[in-house]
Structures are given as structure tokens and as C-alpha cells.
Design a protein around this motif. Structure first.
Motif, PDB file in Angstrom:
ATOM      1  N   TYR A 272      -5.058  -5.594  -1.314  1.00 43.51           N
ATOM      2  CA  TYR A 272      -6.192  -5.345  -0.420  1.00 43.51           C
ATOM      3  C   TYR A 272      -5.722  -5.571   1.012  1.00 43.51           C
ATOM      4  CZ  TYR A 272      -6.376 -10.383  -1.224  1.00 43.51           C
ATOM      5  OH  TYR A 272      -6.047 -11.698  -1.370  1.00 43.51           O
TER       6      TYR A 272
ATOM      7  N   PHE B  97       0.827  -1.212   0.000  1.00 39.02           N
ATOM      8  CA  PHE B  97       0.000   0.000   0.000  1.00 39.02           C
ATOM      9  C   PHE B  97       0.863   1.265   0.000  1.00 39.02           C
ATOM     10  CE2 PHE B  97      -3.851  -2.414   1.328  1.00 39.02           C
ATOM     11  CZ  PHE B  97      -4.739  -1.840   0.431  1.00 39.02           C
TER      12      PHE B  97
ATOM     13  N   GLN C 173       0.110   6.845  -6.418  1.00 44.51           N
ATOM     14  CA  GLN C 173      -1.230   7.397  -6.610  1.00 44.51           C
ATOM     15  C   GLN C 173      -1.429   8.703  -5.866  1.00 44.51           C
ATOM     16  OE1 GLN C 173      -4.622   5.128  -4.962  1.00 44.51           O
ATOM     17  NE2 GLN C 173      -5.484   5.165  -7.026  1.00 44.51           N
ATOM     18  N   GLY C 174      -0.979   8.769  -4.612  1.00 46.34           N
ATOM     19  CA  GLY C 174      -1.196   9.963  -3.794  1.00 46.34           C
ATOM     20  C   GLY C 174      -0.158  11.038  -4.010  1.00 46.34           C
TER      21      GLY C 174
ATOM     22  N   ALA D 196      -4.983  -0.190   7.665  1.00 52.22           N
ATOM     23  CA  ALA D 196      -5.059  -0.208   6.201  1.00 52.22           C
ATOM     24  C   ALA D 196      -6.495  -0.017   5.720  1.00 52.22           C
ATOM     25  CB  ALA D 196      -4.491  -1.526   5.673  1.00 52.22           C
TER      26      ALA D 196
ATOM     27  N   HIS E 185      -7.426  -2.703  -4.729  1.00 52.42           N
ATOM     28  CA  HIS E 185      -6.847  -1.601  -5.507  1.00 52.42           C
ATOM     29  C   HIS E 185      -5.946  -2.168  -6.598  1.00 52.42           C
ATOM     30  CE1 HIS E 185      -8.017   1.556  -2.519  1.00 52.42           C
ATOM     31  NE2 HIS E 185      -7.990   0.491  -1.719  1.00 52.42           N
TER      32      HIS E 185
ATOM     33  N   TYR F 270       0.464   4.172  -2.637  1.00 56.20           N
ATOM     34  CA  TYR F 270       0.208   5.557  -2.234  1.00 56.20           C
ATOM     35  C   TYR F 270       1.257   6.513  -2.819  1.00 56.20           C
ATOM     36  CZ  TYR F 270       0.045   9.737   0.655  1.00 56.20           C
ATOM     37  OH  TYR F 270       0.002  11.045   1.071  1.00 56.20           O
TER      38      TYR F 270
ATOM     39  N   LEU G 214      -7.380   3.676   6.162  1.00 55.68           N
ATOM     40  CA  LEU G 214      -6.697   4.596   5.244  1.00 55.68           C
ATOM     41  C   LEU G 214      -7.094   4.368   3.783  1.00 55.68           C
ATOM     42  CD1 LEU G 214      -3.085   4.563   6.760  1.00 55.68           C
ATOM     43  CD2 LEU G 214      -4.811   6.355   6.994  1.00 55.68           C
ATOM     44  N   TRP G 215      -7.263   3.102   3.393  1.00 55.83           N
ATOM     45  CA  TRP G 215      -7.462   2.797   1.977  1.00 55.83           C
ATOM     46  C   TRP G 215      -8.759   2.054   1.685  1.00 55.83           C
ATOM     47  CZ3 TRP G 215      -2.341   1.742   3.989  1.00 55.83           C
ATOM     48  CH2 TRP G 215      -1.410   2.724   3.648  1.00 55.83           C
TER      49      TRP G 215
END
Length: 292
Positions: free
Chosen positions: A215, A46, A53-54, A108, A117, A50, A111-112
Motif C-alpha cells: 500500500y 508497486f 498485473q499491468g 503512488a 493490493h 504493475y 496511480l494505484w
């Protein structure tokens, strides 16, 4: 085709081996099983997602940054959940590990979210396939195998040919004696957690890209199989963890391909059980004689 399935098995086994190294290094030094390690693998995946993506970072910057973040997570986990319990009994440490695992899974999800994903939409990595002598090999598989083997080779070199590696082996042999010899055992233990967490992060990112999915509960299945791989190879043995991971991946893939995909997980665990029946220390594990 057998060769095709062997390549697929080696690819999957590389992820098991990288995660298993974290289990076996921590066990080798502290004689505890870090049951939260599978969720560290999940968080690393993750973190990589991130960063792309972030933070909109290219993958060649996002992946090393994710590894650093996961190493910091390993550092915090050791300082908060394990160091205060250094002298506690095994059951207490196990409960602490399970608590960390539950915390990371719920963090997790917070946050997500609880959904799956995809990496393909943000990684920018184009999947290309090559056919060599009838065997189909993708650039993702090639990168997966090469990077896994390279990281294992680097770790093996560090453990066997550097001062830090000598200190790690000394602490693994006898923590109290290593401390009396002037080795900063706390620093070595922290370093071990950080390295194991970073390797798990790499495995998490590679798995996320290979299957195009990550996930919050992915760490459970991979953590369990990686722990089984560490036990199969001989927990506490770094070469054993590498070998166990690849054996698990190959057996699982061959069983699913030639017998039934419904028993995919059962094949690898069956081999582990058979090996431990005839060799309880694992494939490369050493028998320890305790004097009383």
C-alpha cells in the motif's frame, strides 16, 4: 519455538538490511540521510506488482524489470532533488528529501489508489511449506533469506573487490580528494543511488509477496525501521547496515512472540537506543576524529 522465531526474525531482518544499505551508502558518500528511501522501497514494490498485473509478465521477468525501473527512479531523484543541493546545508537537503517522500506517496496514491493490493492474485507463486525438525519453513521464506544474503554478498564483493567499489570508497573517504584524483564523483554518486534503489525494490517485492500486501504508506514504517537499523549497525558502514537489519528483525520478532505484539516496534527501537547510549557510533561504526 525459539528456532522458528529466529528464522522469522531473519526473514524480516533481511528486508530491513536491504533497505538500510541504501541509507548507509548514500550517507557514507554524501553525508546526507535520504529520507525518501522508504518510499523508493514502496515504489519498487508497486513496480513489481504493475509489471505482473499491468504488463502480464511472469515474475522472473517482472522482478528484474521492476528493479531497473526503481534504479531509474533513484537516478532521477539524485539528479533532480539532490545534485542541485550538493553544496547546500543539511536542513535544505532534508527538506528536499521530505518533499520527494511526499511526492512519491501521493504519486503512488494517484496511480494505484489508497487501498491495499495483494501479490498472490497476480504473482503466480505457489506457497509451499516444509517441516524440518519441527520448524515450519515456507518456500517464500527460503527465497527471501537466500536472495537477501546473496545480494548482500554481491554488494560486499563489488565494494571491496572492483574498481567501482574502490572509487566508491574513495569518494566516501573524501569527495574533494577523489575528484582531484580523476574519479568521476558524479557518476559514482549516481551509481550509489541506483544500486541502493534497486536493493530497496527487491526488499519491497519480497515484503509484498511475504505479507501478500502493499500500500502507498508502507514505505514510512519500513523506511523508519531500516534507518534505525543503519544507525544501529553504524551508519556509513555496509556490514553494519546488514548486521543492524538482522538484529532489528530478530529482536522485533522475539519481542512480539514472547512478550507482546502490541510493542512490536518498541522492542527494536529500545535495543537501538541502548546500543547508541553505550556505543554512539553503532555496532560496527568507527569513531571519526576531526582535526581543526
Amino acid at each position: 519455538m525459539l528456532i522458528q522465531q529466529l528464522i522469522n526474525g531473519i526473514t524480516v531482518g533481511g528486508s530491513y538490511a536491504l533497505i538500510a544499505l541504501g541509507y548507509t551508502m548514500v550517507y557514507g558518500i554524501l553525508k546526507i540521510v535520504n529520507f525518501a528511501h522508504g518510499d523508493v522501497f514502496m515504489m519498487g514494490s508497486f513496480f513489481g506488482l504493475y509489471c505482473m498485473q499491468g504488463l502480464h509478465l511472469p515474475y522472473y521477468i517482472a522482478f528484474p524489470m521492476a528493479a531497473v525501473l526503481t534504479a531509474i527512479l533513484g537516478f532521477l531523484m539524485e539528479r533532480i532533488a539532490y545534485r542541485p543541493l550538493r553544496m547546500a546545508d543539511g536542513l535544505t537537503v532534508m527538506i528536499s528529501a521530505l518533499g520527494v517522500s511526499t511526492f512519491l506517496e501521493n504519486l503512488a496514491m494517484l496511480l494505484w489508489g489508497t487501498g491495499t493490493h495483494a501479490f498472490s492474485s497476480v504473482s503466480g507463486i505457489q506457497v509451499k511449506t516444509f517441516r524440518i525438525a519441527g520448524v515450519v519453513l515456507s518456500n517464500i521464506q527460503m527465497a527471501f533469506i537466500i536472495l537477501s544474503l546473496l545480494l548482500m554478498a554481491v554488494l560486499y564483493y563489488v565494494v571491496n573487490n572492483t574498481r567501482v567499489g574502490v572509487a566508491m570508497r574513495a569518494v566516501s573517504f573524501n569527495l574533494t580528494t577523489a575528484k582531484l584524483m580523476g574519479i568521476n564523483t558524479d557518476r559514482i554518486i549516481t551509481f550509489t543511488f541506483c544500486i541502493g534503489s534497486a536493493l530497496a525494490c527487491v526488499a519491497g517485492i519480497l515484503v509484498g509477496i511475504y505479507y501478500d500486501a502493499v500500500y502507498p504508506l508502507i514505505g514510512y514504517s519500513y523506511g523508519l525501521k531500516a534507518f534505525a537499523a543503519a544507525v544501529l549497525g553504524g551508519i556509513g558502514s555496509i556490514p553494519g547496515a546488514m548486521l543492524g537489519g538482522f538484529v532489528m528483525g530478530i529482536v522485533e520478532t522475539l519481542g512480539a512472540s514472547y512478550i507482546s505484539t502490541g510493542y512490536r516496534d518498541a522492542f527494536a527501537f529500545a535495543v537501538m537506543i541502548m546500543v547508541l547510549i553505550f556505543r554512539p557510533t553503532g555496532i560496527l561504526g568507527k569513531k571519526i576524529v576531526e582535526k581543526v
